[in-house]
Design an enzyme around this catalytic site. Sequence first.
Site, PDB file in Angstrom:
ATOM      1  N   SER A   1      18.448  62.014   3.643  1.00  0.00           N
ATOM      2  CA  SER A   1      17.956  60.730   3.141  1.00  0.00           C
ATOM      3  C   SER A   1      18.712  59.488   3.625  1.00  0.00           C
ATOM      4  CB  SER A   1      17.939  60.736   1.613  1.00  0.00           C
ATOM      5  OG  SER A   1      16.846  61.477   1.147  1.00  0.00           O
TER       6      SER A   1
ATOM      7  N   SER B   1      14.865  59.370   1.901  1.00  0.00           N
ATOM      8  CA  SER B   1      14.482  58.531   0.782  1.00  0.00           C
ATOM      9  C   SER B   1      15.134  57.148   0.791  1.00  0.00           C
ATOM     10  CB  SER B   1      14.831  59.249  -0.522  1.00  0.00           C
ATOM     11  OG  SER B   1      16.229  59.406  -0.635  1.00  0.00           O
TER      12      SER B   1
ATOM     13  N   LYS C   1      21.257  51.185  -2.568  1.00  0.00           N
ATOM     14  CA  LYS C   1      20.099  52.017  -2.925  1.00  0.00           C
ATOM     15  C   LYS C   1      19.992  52.079  -4.447  1.00  0.00           C
ATOM     16  CE  LYS C   1      18.208  56.643  -1.913  1.00  0.00           C
ATOM     17  NZ  LYS C   1      18.479  57.947  -1.247  1.00  0.00           N
TER      18      LYS C   1
END
Lengths: 94, 473
Positions: free
Chosen positions: B178, B154, B79
Amino acid sequence: MVETKDIEYVAKLAKLKLNDSDKEKLIPQMADIINFANRISELNTEGIEETNHILNMSNVFREDEVKTSYKRDDILMNAPQKEAGCIIVPGVNN
Amino acid sequence: MELCELTAHELGKMLRNKEITVPQIVESVYKSIELKDNDIKAYISLQKEEALKEAAEMQKRFDAGEDLPPLAGIPITIKDNICTKGIKTTCASKMLQDFVPPYDATVIEKLKAQGAIIVGKSNLDEFAMGGSTENSAFMKTRNPHNLECVPGGSSGGSAASVAANETILALGSDTGGSIRQPASLCGVVGLKPTYGTVSRFGLVAFASSLDQIGPITKDVEDAAILFNAICGHDEHDATSVSMEHPDYTKALEKGISGLKIGLPKEFFGEGINSEVKEIVLKKVEELKAKGATVEEFSIPSIDYALSIYYILASAEASSNLSRYDGVKYGYRTESADGLNELYEKTRSEGFGPEVKRRIMLGTYVLSSGYYDAYYKKALKARTLIRQEFDKAFTKYDVIIGPTSPTTAFKIGEKSENPLEMYLSDVCTVPVNIAGIPAISVPIGTDSKNLPVGMQIIGKAFDEMTILKVAYNV
């Protein structure tokens, strides 16, 4: 409940510049969210301790000894404006 | 079957049996990316050349007969809010679009020590603030199961890359869901570890008392292998816990006879889609048939968890994001008359609307006159949630519910209404507030053929139990 002057005050604290259309959008959105957040006022928290994080630890210290750190050039690599190993910023009172 | 479709543990076995090579795996992953990522848009940056070089190096070590760690030669996606030395780390924000970290996050050091190969950096909601990956400053990631739908967020890029076989493993971060919510919406496994078990050093801070890095994988076994690799104490993170970690793959054994499951009625109430509810309850019945006991109960303060979360997370974010001032690194405005204007213009131009909204909200609840009523009150309410979970875990081994109140929603469906978007975190935020671990596992699809995830919540530091239950689902 949330008015233009509140938004302007908070923006100033947060160092954000908002234009009129930003403000127009933000006022009802913030009002909605704050109204929702305000539900916690229903909870009875009399005599309840605060939780900052869930671990039972505080003040994590290490030995105060010199260790190798990063090279100055590596740290300054991402600085937007620099000269002679220093970061350049505009004057405080321009 | 293409190699990119396999799991890390399958590939690991094949590598050790000399059936395949590391470059073959890496080639297969990039081939899949080249084929699909124009549509999915999971990646912000790729580093094919580097990865192939590392693959060749790693293969040499396999050929030499070295006894290598489980992740040796396994591609992994990171990420883009986790710092990678020499690879841009943007947080999907204009503020950091050119930021190249001079150091690796501790989790990256650990992965490199194992010989894992970084494929690229994945898309996210700007600074991890959002539940759909629509808040990225660069692009919207799409759900591999339906390109008109969001992948969740996210960590939407990480989840989508795993689901689309554009990688083998991925790392995400979870502040209010997330990791788990995008895993659920993309039909993959996502583990949010106990707060303090994985070092946050090098994770760009959003809400420091809630943030935690964790695995997003194709199956539970891979989640255990990846969690083994990244957990452990780190002197660079003051909230990192020093403890003996078990080998988490030891959790992967069949049989849950005698397991006590608690079902909080708050997770099955209003606002939870009835089809999602039904599919989760059906799965719970199956666990019962395998010997678990199931009991409904109540965690009343869960109803307040979202309010508490948005106060605390925004307050911490407003403080953490004050570092983006256009001085030391990141975006700087073109021209400014004086230092104060430099700050204001830089921040107004560099942050997107959701990030500004959270900074405003956080600054508001911390400002004088509101601090006690919101921030302090929320810290006390946080204690209530912890106490109620503690009490529940004296009776139950795990707590089960849906991961997300709905399956994947359409792109644009919720993006105009922030509060509605926040409601999609309703099942996941209580876990971050209490700091406990939870895993989302795919358990089927709804009538629109979109994945449904089930969330298994455990007590602090008891990842073994939730991994075991997840393995038996």
